[in-house]
Design a protein around this motif. Sequence first.
Motif, mmCIF file in Angstrom:
data_model
loop_
_atom_site.group_PDB
_atom_site.id
_atom_site.type_symbol
_atom_site.label_atom_id
_atom_site.label_comp_id
_atom_site.label_asym_id
_atom_site.label_seq_id
_atom_site.Cartn_x
_atom_site.Cartn_y
_atom_site.Cartn_z
ATOM 1 N N MET A 180 32.002 47.386 27.843
ATOM 2 C CA MET A 180 32.702 46.520 28.543
ATOM 3 C C MET A 180 32.117 46.631 29.372
ATOM 4 S SD MET A 180 35.241 44.135 28.906
ATOM 5 C CE MET A 180 35.530 43.662 26.935
ATOM 6 N N THR A 181 32.178 45.850 31.339
ATOM 7 C CA THR A 181 32.163 46.402 32.146
ATOM 8 C C THR A 181 33.446 46.174 33.044
ATOM 9 O OG1 THR A 181 31.371 44.318 32.979
ATOM 10 C CG2 THR A 181 29.940 45.364 32.032
ATOM 11 N N THR A 182 33.783 47.116 34.481
ATOM 12 C CA THR A 182 34.569 46.372 35.184
ATOM 13 C C THR A 182 34.753 45.581 35.876
ATOM 14 O OG1 THR A 182 33.472 47.423 37.145
ATOM 15 C CG2 THR A 182 34.946 49.489 35.099
ATOM 16 N N ASN A 183 34.057 44.570 35.256
ATOM 17 C CA ASN A 183 34.026 43.204 36.382
ATOM 18 C C ASN A 183 34.334 41.680 35.351
ATOM 19 O OD1 ASN A 183 31.274 43.233 35.223
ATOM 20 N ND2 ASN A 183 30.000 41.767 37.015
ATOM 21 N N ALA A 184 34.483 42.878 33.817
ATOM 22 C CA ALA A 184 35.440 41.721 33.033
ATOM 23 C C ALA A 184 36.048 40.775 33.488
ATOM 24 C CB ALA A 184 34.892 42.279 31.219
ATOM 25 N N VAL A 185 36.366 39.447 32.993
ATOM 26 C CA VAL A 185 37.678 38.542 33.145
ATOM 27 C C VAL A 185 37.672 38.353 31.773
ATOM 28 C CG1 VAL A 185 38.214 36.431 34.098
ATOM 29 C CG2 VAL A 185 36.779 38.067 35.092
ATOM 30 N N ILE A 186 39.019 38.899 31.501
ATOM 31 C CA ILE A 186 39.323 38.413 30.065
ATOM 32 C C ILE A 186 40.641 37.154 29.771
ATOM 33 C CG2 ILE A 186 40.403 39.412 27.598
ATOM 34 C CD1 ILE A 186 38.020 39.879 29.101
ATOM 35 N N ALA A 187 39.560 35.974 29.118
ATOM 36 C CA ALA A 187 41.036 34.795 28.786
ATOM 37 C C ALA A 187 42.026 35.610 27.927
ATOM 38 C CB ALA A 187 39.441 33.621 28.079
ATOM 39 N N ILE A 188 43.100 34.340 27.899
ATOM 40 C CA ILE A 188 44.323 34.678 27.558
ATOM 41 C C ILE A 188 44.331 33.548 26.042
ATOM 42 C CG2 ILE A 188 46.607 35.128 27.716
ATOM 43 C CD1 ILE A 188 44.860 37.119 28.690
ATOM 44 N N ARG A 189 43.714 34.138 24.799
ATOM 45 C CA ARG A 189 44.183 33.358 23.957
ATOM 46 C C ARG A 189 45.352 33.313 22.852
ATOM 47 N NH1 ARG A 189 38.607 35.821 22.533
ATOM 48 N NH2 ARG A 189 39.355 36.951 23.221
ATOM 49 N N ALA A 190 45.702 34.071 22.820
ATOM 50 C CA ALA A 190 46.919 34.346 22.055
ATOM 51 C C ALA A 190 47.580 35.789 22.690
ATOM 52 C CB ALA A 190 46.356 35.263 20.957
ATOM 53 N N ALA A 191 48.732 35.654 22.801
ATOM 54 C CA ALA A 191 49.867 36.337 23.645
ATOM 55 C C ALA A 191 50.813 36.601 22.432
ATOM 56 C CB ALA A 191 50.414 35.354 24.822
ATOM 57 N N SER A 212 54.439 35.921 37.786
ATOM 58 C CA SER A 212 53.869 34.787 38.665
ATOM 59 C C SER A 212 52.186 35.034 39.355
ATOM 60 C CB SER A 212 54.882 34.806 39.927
ATOM 61 O OG SER A 212 54.056 34.091 40.773
ATOM 62 N N ALA A 213 52.417 36.891 39.252
ATOM 63 C CA ALA A 213 51.009 36.769 40.015
ATOM 64 C C ALA A 213 49.632 36.453 38.664
ATOM 65 C CB ALA A 213 51.034 38.347 40.042
ATOM 66 N N VAL A 214 49.913 37.023 37.392
ATOM 67 C CA VAL A 214 49.753 36.969 36.219
ATOM 68 C C VAL A 214 49.372 35.892 36.143
ATOM 69 C CG1 VAL A 214 49.313 37.549 33.152
ATOM 70 C CG2 VAL A 214 49.783 39.161 35.224
ATOM 71 N N LEU A 215 50.117 34.785 36.093
ATOM 72 C CA LEU A 215 49.696 33.746 36.218
ATOM 73 C C LEU A 215 48.640 32.932 36.862
ATOM 74 C CD1 LEU A 215 52.912 31.394 34.941
ATOM 75 C CD2 LEU A 215 51.195 32.461 33.508
ATOM 76 N N ASP A 216 48.753 33.567 38.524
ATOM 77 C CA ASP A 216 48.161 33.250 39.319
ATOM 78 C C ASP A 216 46.960 33.504 39.028
ATOM 79 O OD1 ASP A 216 50.557 31.539 40.765
ATOM 80 O OD2 ASP A 216 50.619 33.172 42.283
ATOM 81 N N GLU A 217 46.032 34.953 38.770
ATOM 82 C CA GLU A 217 45.067 35.026 38.315
ATOM 83 C C GLU A 217 44.163 34.776 36.814
ATOM 84 O OE1 GLU A 217 43.832 39.332 37.220
ATOM 85 O OE2 GLU A 217 44.100 38.786 39.008
ATOM 86 N N ILE A 218 45.157 34.279 35.859
ATOM 87 C CA ILE A 218 44.886 32.800 34.695
ATOM 88 C C ILE A 218 44.313 31.524 35.794
ATOM 89 C CG2 ILE A 218 44.699 31.561 33.112
ATOM 90 C CD1 ILE A 218 47.373 34.413 32.158
ATOM 91 N N HIS A 219 45.120 31.408 36.892
ATOM 92 C CA HIS A 219 44.743 29.708 36.980
ATOM 93 C C HIS A 219 43.232 30.197 37.603
ATOM 94 C CE1 HIS A 219 46.232 25.920 38.965
ATOM 95 N NE2 HIS A 219 44.797 26.505 39.845
#
Length: 202
Positions: free
Chosen positions: A1-12, A158-165
């Motif tokens: 796993m590289t440190t620039n990976a962006v992980i999509a949120i599919r299940a929470a 809020s910050a988490v949602l902003d980053e997902i967006h």
Amino acid sequence: MTTNAVIAIRAAILSVYDKTGITGFAQALFERHVLILSTGGTGKALAEAGVSYQEVSAYTGSPEMLQGRVKTLHPRIHGGLLFKREDPAQAAEAEKYGIHPIDLVAANLYPFEATIAKPGVTLEEATENIDIGGPAMIRAAAKNFQSVTVVTDPADYSAVLDEIHQEGGITFATRHRLAAKAFQYTSKYDQAIAAFLAKPLP
């Protein structure tokens, strides 16, 4: 796993005592087609707000038991949080046992410190407010922060949602920061419990 990976949120999985902002957070995730898993009081709050979710017991196939003491302690939950996505052997084992990735945990804990601050609190009342499932999920998610986002503070929703967006998921830097915050949170919680139990019994 590289440190620039962006992980999509599919299940929470959402399981919070402090429900500040949780329904708006859940609704925003649901609108992005995230599977929402929840339990007990959190699920009730989501239902009352009209947010669609799946009961953890339906997801795991195991009922809540022991008056709610055992809800999330199940391989489909902890396996989904802990398995290393980039490890072919672990991914194959997860598939074999029907374990799907859980990408985000939002959890905070029973109010132990507030409970023991009450005048005349009993040992039984205090120990009933020692959270088990919540810390276990928080620690599992934080340990596997390379793949999983853990949110213990409603101020971070809020910050988490902003980053997902903006990013389409959660960056490594954010997952790393939130994991550190999560371990600080559970450490403080455990310290309060240890200090209370270290006092002489009446």
